[in-house]
Design a protein around this motif. Structure first.
Motif, PDB file in Angstrom:
ATOM      1  N   UNK A  27     -23.320 -28.474 -13.118  1.00 42.02           N
ATOM      2  CA  UNK A  27     -22.189 -28.865 -13.747  1.00 42.02           C
ATOM      3  C   UNK A  27     -21.142 -29.936 -12.704  1.00 42.02           C
ATOM      4  N   UNK A  28     -20.709 -30.873 -13.714  1.00 41.86           N
ATOM      5  CA  UNK A  28     -19.820 -31.827 -12.982  1.00 41.86           C
ATOM      6  C   UNK A  28     -18.499 -31.660 -13.424  1.00 41.86           C
ATOM      7  N   UNK A  29     -17.616 -31.688 -12.786  1.00 35.39           N
ATOM      8  CA  UNK A  29     -16.086 -31.684 -13.213  1.00 35.39           C
ATOM      9  C   UNK A  29     -15.242 -32.725 -12.777  1.00 35.39           C
ATOM     10  N   UNK A  30     -14.398 -33.376 -13.630  1.00 44.70           N
ATOM     11  CA  UNK A  30     -13.643 -34.534 -13.138  1.00 44.70           C
ATOM     12  C   UNK A  30     -12.016 -33.760 -12.720  1.00 44.70           C
ATOM     13  N   UNK A  31     -11.884 -34.565 -11.462  1.00 45.04           N
ATOM     14  CA  UNK A  31     -10.466 -33.939 -11.035  1.00 45.04           C
ATOM     15  C   UNK A  31      -9.410 -34.649 -11.809  1.00 45.04           C
ATOM     16  N   UNK A  32      -8.425 -33.677 -12.412  1.00 42.38           N
ATOM     17  CA  UNK A  32      -7.423 -34.152 -13.226  1.00 42.38           C
ATOM     18  C   UNK A  32      -6.035 -34.275 -12.343  1.00 42.38           C
ATOM     19  N   UNK A  33      -5.686 -35.561 -12.587  1.00 37.66           N
ATOM     20  CA  UNK A  33      -4.492 -35.948 -11.544  1.00 37.66           C
ATOM     21  C   UNK A  33      -3.286 -36.312 -12.617  1.00 37.66           C
ATOM     22  N   UNK A  34      -2.143 -36.032 -12.323  1.00 37.85           N
ATOM     23  CA  UNK A  34      -0.942 -36.470 -12.938  1.00 37.85           C
ATOM     24  C   UNK A  34      -0.078 -36.982 -11.958  1.00 37.85           C
ATOM     25  N   UNK A  35       0.052 -38.105 -12.012  1.00 38.21           N
ATOM     26  CA  UNK A  35       1.270 -38.447 -10.995  1.00 38.21           C
ATOM     27  C   UNK A  35       0.766 -38.421  -9.582  1.00 38.21           C
ATOM     28  N   UNK A  36      -0.509 -38.452  -9.328  1.00 35.61           N
ATOM     29  CA  UNK A  36      -1.160 -38.234  -7.838  1.00 35.61           C
ATOM     30  C   UNK A  36      -1.275 -36.795  -7.632  1.00 35.61           C
ATOM     31  N   UNK A  37      -1.104 -35.902  -8.354  1.00 39.49           N
ATOM     32  CA  UNK A  37      -0.854 -34.488  -7.921  1.00 39.49           C
ATOM     33  C   UNK A  37      -2.048 -33.885  -8.949  1.00 39.49           C
ATOM     34  N   UNK A  38      -2.929 -33.176  -7.898  1.00 35.62           N
ATOM     35  CA  UNK A  38      -4.218 -32.586  -8.798  1.00 35.62           C
ATOM     36  C   UNK A  38      -3.665 -31.243  -9.629  1.00 35.62           C
ATOM     37  N   UNK A  39      -4.330 -31.128 -10.817  1.00 43.23           N
ATOM     38  CA  UNK A  39      -3.852 -30.257 -11.665  1.00 43.23           C
ATOM     39  C   UNK A  39      -4.952 -29.394 -11.948  1.00 43.23           C
ATOM     40  N   UNK A  40      -6.037 -29.588 -11.412  1.00 43.44           N
ATOM     41  CA  UNK A  40      -7.371 -28.862 -12.009  1.00 43.44           C
ATOM     42  C   UNK A  40      -8.537 -29.787 -12.366  1.00 43.44           C
TER      43      UNK A  40
END
Length: 121
Positions: free
Chosen positions: A103-116
Protein backbone atom coordinates in the motif's frame (compact mmCIF):
# COMPACT_ATOMS: atom_id res chain seq x y z
CA UNK A 1 -3.38 -9.46 7.75
CA UNK A 2 -0.56 -10.46 9.98
CA UNK A 3 2.91 -8.94 9.84
CA UNK A 4 3.66 -5.61 8.25
CA UNK A 5 6.41 -3.14 7.43
CA UNK A 6 5.57 0.55 7.37
CA UNK A 7 7.97 3.27 6.38
CA UNK A 8 8.01 6.95 5.44
CA UNK A 9 10.08 7.20 2.28
CA UNK A 10 13.41 8.99 2.14
CA UNK A 11 15.43 10.19 -0.87
CA UNK A 12 17.30 6.88 -1.33
CA UNK A 13 13.97 4.99 -1.19
CA UNK A 14 12.67 7.13 -4.05
CA UNK A 15 15.77 7.37 -6.24
CA UNK A 16 17.40 3.93 -5.85
CA UNK A 17 16.01 1.21 -3.60
CA UNK A 18 13.72 0.57 -0.65
CA UNK A 19 15.59 -0.11 2.57
CA UNK A 20 13.56 -2.84 4.25
CA UNK A 21 13.19 -2.55 8.03
CA UNK A 22 15.23 -5.53 9.35
CA UNK A 23 12.32 -6.73 11.49
CA UNK A 24 10.33 -7.54 8.35
CA UNK A 25 12.98 -9.96 7.03
CA UNK A 26 11.46 -12.92 8.87
CA UNK A 27 8.16 -12.22 7.08
CA UNK A 28 9.70 -12.69 3.64
CA UNK A 29 10.09 -16.05 1.89
CA UNK A 30 13.14 -18.06 2.89
CA UNK A 31 16.44 -16.98 1.39
CA UNK A 32 17.52 -20.66 1.52
CA UNK A 33 21.11 -19.72 2.32
CA UNK A 34 21.29 -17.22 -0.55
CA UNK A 35 21.42 -13.46 -0.47
CA UNK A 36 18.27 -12.67 -2.51
CA UNK A 37 14.65 -13.75 -2.71
CA UNK A 38 11.93 -12.91 -5.23
CA UNK A 39 8.35 -12.30 -4.15
CA UNK A 40 5.20 -10.64 -5.43
CA UNK A 41 2.93 -8.09 -3.79
CA UNK A 42 -0.50 -6.96 -4.93
CA UNK A 43 -1.62 -3.34 -4.62
CA UNK A 44 -5.06 -1.91 -3.90
CA UNK A 45 -6.03 -1.98 -7.57
CA UNK A 46 -5.15 -5.67 -7.91
CA UNK A 47 -1.93 -5.10 -9.87
CA UNK A 48 0.82 -7.59 -9.05
CA UNK A 49 4.31 -6.21 -8.48
CA UNK A 50 7.37 -8.49 -8.68
CA UNK A 51 10.13 -7.57 -6.22
CA UNK A 52 13.51 -8.91 -5.18
CA UNK A 53 14.84 -8.43 -1.67
CA UNK A 54 18.56 -8.89 -1.17
CA UNK A 55 20.84 -8.82 1.84
CA UNK A 56 24.58 -8.43 2.27
CA UNK A 57 26.57 -11.63 2.16
CA UNK A 58 28.54 -10.71 5.31
CA UNK A 59 27.96 -8.58 8.38
CA UNK A 60 24.69 -6.74 9.07
CA UNK A 61 22.13 -7.95 6.50
CA UNK A 62 20.88 -4.43 5.49
CA UNK A 63 17.95 -5.73 3.39
CA UNK A 64 16.90 -3.75 0.32
CA UNK A 65 14.33 -4.13 -2.43
CA UNK A 66 15.76 -3.07 -5.76
CA UNK A 67 14.27 -5.18 -8.56
CA UNK A 68 10.79 -3.90 -9.36
CA UNK A 69 10.92 -1.09 -6.81
CA UNK A 70 11.55 1.87 -9.15
CA UNK A 71 8.70 0.79 -11.44
CA UNK A 72 6.39 0.84 -8.41
CA UNK A 73 7.64 4.28 -7.29
CA UNK A 74 7.23 5.75 -10.77
CA UNK A 75 3.80 4.22 -11.30
CA UNK A 76 2.47 5.61 -8.02
CA UNK A 77 4.23 8.97 -8.31
CA UNK A 78 5.82 8.53 -4.89
CA UNK A 79 7.88 11.30 -3.32
CA UNK A 80 9.97 11.81 -0.21
CA UNK A 81 7.62 11.86 2.79
CA UNK A 82 5.06 9.47 1.31
CA UNK A 83 4.50 6.18 3.08
CA UNK A 84 4.66 2.54 1.95
CA UNK A 85 3.38 -0.47 3.83
CA UNK A 86 4.05 -4.13 3.05
CA UNK A 87 1.72 -6.68 4.61
CA UNK A 88 2.19 -10.39 4.79
CA UNK A 89 -1.26 -11.88 4.48
CA UNK A 90 -2.38 -14.65 6.77
CA UNK A 91 -1.89 -18.07 5.22
CA UNK A 92 -5.31 -18.90 3.82
CA UNK A 93 -5.88 -22.56 2.92
CA UNK A 94 -2.65 -23.05 1.02
CA UNK A 95 -2.81 -19.77 -0.90
CA UNK A 96 0.71 -19.15 -2.18
CA UNK A 97 0.19 -16.45 -4.81
CA UNK A 98 0.32 -12.83 -3.73
CA UNK A 99 1.03 -13.60 -0.09
CA UNK A 100 2.00 -9.93 0.25
CA UNK A 101 0.12 -6.70 -0.17
CA UNK A 102 1.68 -3.30 -0.77
CA UNK A 103 0.00 0.00 0.00
CA UNK A 104 1.22 3.48 -0.86
CA UNK A 105 0.01 6.66 0.82
CA UNK A 106 0.57 10.28 -0.19
CA UNK A 107 1.63 12.71 2.48
CA UNK A 108 -1.05 15.40 2.97
CA UNK A 109 0.45 18.84 3.54
CA UNK A 110 -1.37 22.10 4.07
CA UNK A 111 0.78 25.23 4.25
CA UNK A 112 3.81 23.00 4.89
CA UNK A 113 2.31 21.13 7.84
CA UNK A 114 1.75 17.38 7.55
CA UNK A 115 -1.85 16.40 8.31
CA UNK A 116 -1.70 12.71 7.54
CA UNK A 117 -1.70 10.34 4.60
CA UNK A 118 -4.15 9.47 1.81
CA UNK A 119 -4.16 6.06 0.07
CA UNK A 120 -2.87 5.82 -3.49
CA UNK A 121 -4.58 3.16 -5.57
Amino acid sequence: MAQRSSKVLRKTDIKKRYSVPTGFLNSLPSFNGGHAVDFQAVDGSGRVWPFRCSVRKKGHPKPVISKGWRAFVDSKGLQVGDKVQFYKKKNEAGAKNHAYEIRAEKEIKIFGAVFGYAPII
